[in-house]
Enzyme design. Structure first.
Site, PDB file in Angstrom:
ATOM      1  N   CYS A 127     -19.011 -10.461  -0.379  1.00 36.54           N
ATOM      2  CA  CYS A 127     -19.536 -10.888   0.920  1.00 36.54           C
ATOM      3  C   CYS A 127     -19.499  -9.733   1.918  1.00 36.54           C
ATOM      4  O   CYS A 127     -18.474  -9.495   2.573  1.00 36.54           O
ATOM      5  CB  CYS A 127     -18.727 -12.077   1.450  1.00 36.54           C
ATOM      6  SG  CYS A 127     -19.291 -12.624   3.067  1.00 36.54           S
TER       7      CYS A 127
ATOM      8  N   CYS B 209     -18.835 -10.786   5.512  1.00 39.71           N
ATOM      9  CA  CYS B 209     -17.425 -11.054   5.844  1.00 39.71           C
ATOM     10  C   CYS B 209     -16.622  -9.759   5.939  1.00 39.71           C
ATOM     11  O   CYS B 209     -15.749  -9.639   6.787  1.00 39.71           O
ATOM     12  CB  CYS B 209     -16.755 -11.916   4.773  1.00 39.71           C
ATOM     13  SG  CYS B 209     -17.764 -13.216   4.083  1.00 39.71           S
ATOM     14  N   ASP B 210     -16.887  -8.803   5.052  1.00 38.50           N
ATOM     15  CA  ASP B 210     -15.943  -7.698   4.865  1.00 38.50           C
ATOM     16  C   ASP B 210     -16.445  -6.307   5.268  1.00 38.50           C
ATOM     17  O   ASP B 210     -15.662  -5.349   5.237  1.00 38.50           O
ATOM     18  CB  ASP B 210     -15.506  -7.650   3.386  1.00 38.50           C
ATOM     19  CG  ASP B 210     -14.761  -8.911   2.988  1.00 38.50           C
ATOM     20  OD1 ASP B 210     -14.141  -9.528   3.873  1.00 38.50           O
ATOM     21  OD2 ASP B 210     -14.811  -9.275   1.806  1.00 38.50           O
TER      22      ASP B 210
END
Ligand code: NAP
Length: 327
Positions: A150, A153-154
Site C-alpha cells: 500500500c 499508506c506507507d
C-alpha cells in the site's frame, strides 16, 4: 422497513432477524449494492472486516472514475458511498464473515462471524481481493517492516529513500508513480520486458526521471538486519544474480479473490466466483459482485455496475421467495 423474526434454533444470531440482503464486503461493489437495496426498502446489512472502501479506499487518486475530471481520492469516495448507504438505512457490522451456508430447507443463508450467526434471505458477496505475495526468503520477516502493498499508506515513510516495486501491471505503475512523489529513486522490477499496465501509465512511468526499470528479472530474496538492506535479483534471460540496495519494497504482483468463506459454489481455478450475466452464482439467492467474481475488468466503475445489478436481481429474487415459512 420489514424485519422478519424466525424461530430458528441458532445461537447468538443477532436476535434472529432475517435480513433481506446481507452484503459481505464493503468496497465499491458492496456499498453500491447496499445503496440500491436499502433504497428499495429491503432490510440490508453490510459486513466489513475493518473499514469500508476495499482496495479503492487505499488508492490515493482515482482518475478514471467518471464525474471527477480532476480525479478523486479513493478514501473520500468510499466514505461518501458509506454515508449514502447509511442515509437509506443500511446497517453496518464491522466483523469478518468466515463461513456462509445455505439452509435449503428454510431457504435462508446463515453467515458465521466468530461465535455469532446472522440470517439472510439473499447474500451478495463483494469481498474483493488480497494482494499476492512473492513467497521468497525474507518476505515473511520483513512484511509490514519494509515490505508493503500500500503506497498510499506507507509512501511517506520512504521520503528521499531508494525503494523498489515488483510487478508490471496497473497497480505496480500507478502506485510506483505515486511513490515517486516521496522517494529519491524507484526501481520497478518486472519479470518480462513488456509491461502489462495500460499505455498511459507506461508512458508516465517511462518519462519519470526517478524510475528505473529492471526487466526480465525476479526478486529471489529480501535481505537485511532489522530492516531491509537489499534484494537478490535474478535475470531470467542470463541467469545472472545481482543485489540491489533498497530500503523498502512494494509488491504488486496481482491479486487473489477473497472467496474462501463460501464453499460448494462454482469458482474458477484461482477462486474467482463464476456468475451469469445477472450476477447469480450457482446457489440461488447468492450473488457475487466486484473484483471477487470472474470477469475481465476490475475497476471501481465496473464494481459499481456489479453492485447495482446484483442488488436489482436480489430484489427480484426476493419478490418470489418463501423463506423460513414466514412469507
Ligand atoms: P495484474 O494486472 O495481475 O498484474 C500483476 C503483475 O505482476 C504482472 O505484470 C505480472 O507479470 C506480475 N507478476 C505476477 N506474478 C508474479 C510473480 N510471482 N513474480 C513477479 N511478478 C509477477 O495485477 P494488478 O496490477 O494488481 O491489477 C489487478 C487489477 O486491478 C487489474 O484488473 C488492473 O487493471 C486493476 N487496476 C487498475 C488500476 C487503474 O485503472 N488505474 C489500478 C490498479 C489496478 P506478467 O505481466 O508477466 O504476468
Amino acid at each position: 422497513m420489514l424485519e422478519i423474526k424466525l424461530d430458528l434454533p441458532i445461537s447468538g444470531s443477532d436476535n434472529k432477524t432475517i435480513y433481506d440482503v446481507a452484503i459481505v464486503g464493503g468496497g465499491p461493489a458492496g456499498l453500491t449494492a447496499a445503496i440500491y437495496t436499502s433504497r428499495a426498502l429491503l432490510n440490508t446489512i453490510v459486513f466489513e472486516k475493518l473499514g469500508t472502501g476495499g482496495q479503492a479506499a487505499i488508492t490515493d487518486h482515482i482518475e478514471n472514475y467518471p464525474g471527477f475530471p480532476e480525479g478523486v481520492n479513493g478514501f473520500e469516495l468510499s466514505q461518501k458511498m458509506e454515508e449514502q448507504a447509511r442515509n437509506f438505512g443500511t446497517k453496518f457490522e464491522f466483523s469478518e464473515i468466515h463461513k456462509i451456508e445455505k439452509d435449503f430447507t428454510k431457504n435462508c443463508f446463515i453467515l458465521y462471524s466468530g461465535n455469532k450467526e446472522f440470517l439472510a434471505k439473499t447474500v451478495i458477496i463483494s469481498t474483493g481481493t488480497t494482494p499476492k505475495r512473492l513467497n521468497v526468503k525474507g518476505e515473511q520477516e520483513f512484511w509490514g517492516r519494509g515490505i508493503s502493498t500500500c503506497a498510499t499508506c506507507d509512501a511517506a515513510l520512504y521520503k528521499d529513500k531508494v525503494v523498489a516495486v515488483v510487478g508490471g501491471g496497473d497497480s505496480a505503475l500507478d502506485e510506483g508513480l505515486f511513490l515517486t512523489r516521496f522517494v529519491k529513486k524507484l526501481y520497478i522490477i518486472h519479470r518480462r520486458n513488456e509491461l502489462r499496465a495500460v499505455k498511459i501509465l507506461q508512458k508516465r512511468a517511462m518519462e519519470n526521471p526517478k524510475i528505473e526499470f529492471i526487466f526480465n528479472s525476479v526478486v529471489e530474496e529480501i535481505i537485511g538486519e532489522n530492516k531491509i538492506q537489499k534484494v537478490k535479483i535474478k535475470n531470467l534471460i542470463t541467469n545472472e544474480i545481482s543485489f540491489l540496495d533498497i530500503e523498502g519494497l512494494f509488491i504488486y504482483i496481482g491479486l487473489e479473490p477473497n472467496t474462501k468463506m463460501i464453499e460448494h459454489i462454482n469458482k474458477d481455478e484461482t477462486g474467482y466466483i463464476i456468475t451469469n450475466e445477472n450476477l447469480e452464482t450457482s446457489i440461488p439467492g447468492l450473488y457475487a459482485a466486484g473484483d471477487c467474481r470472474y470477469k475481465t475488468l476490475r475497476q471501481v466503475a465496473t464494481a459499481i455496475g456489479d453492485g447495482a445489478l446484483a442488488a436489482h436481481n436480489a430484489e427480484k429474487y426476493l419478490e418470489h421467495l418463501e423463506c423460513g415459512n414466514v412469507k
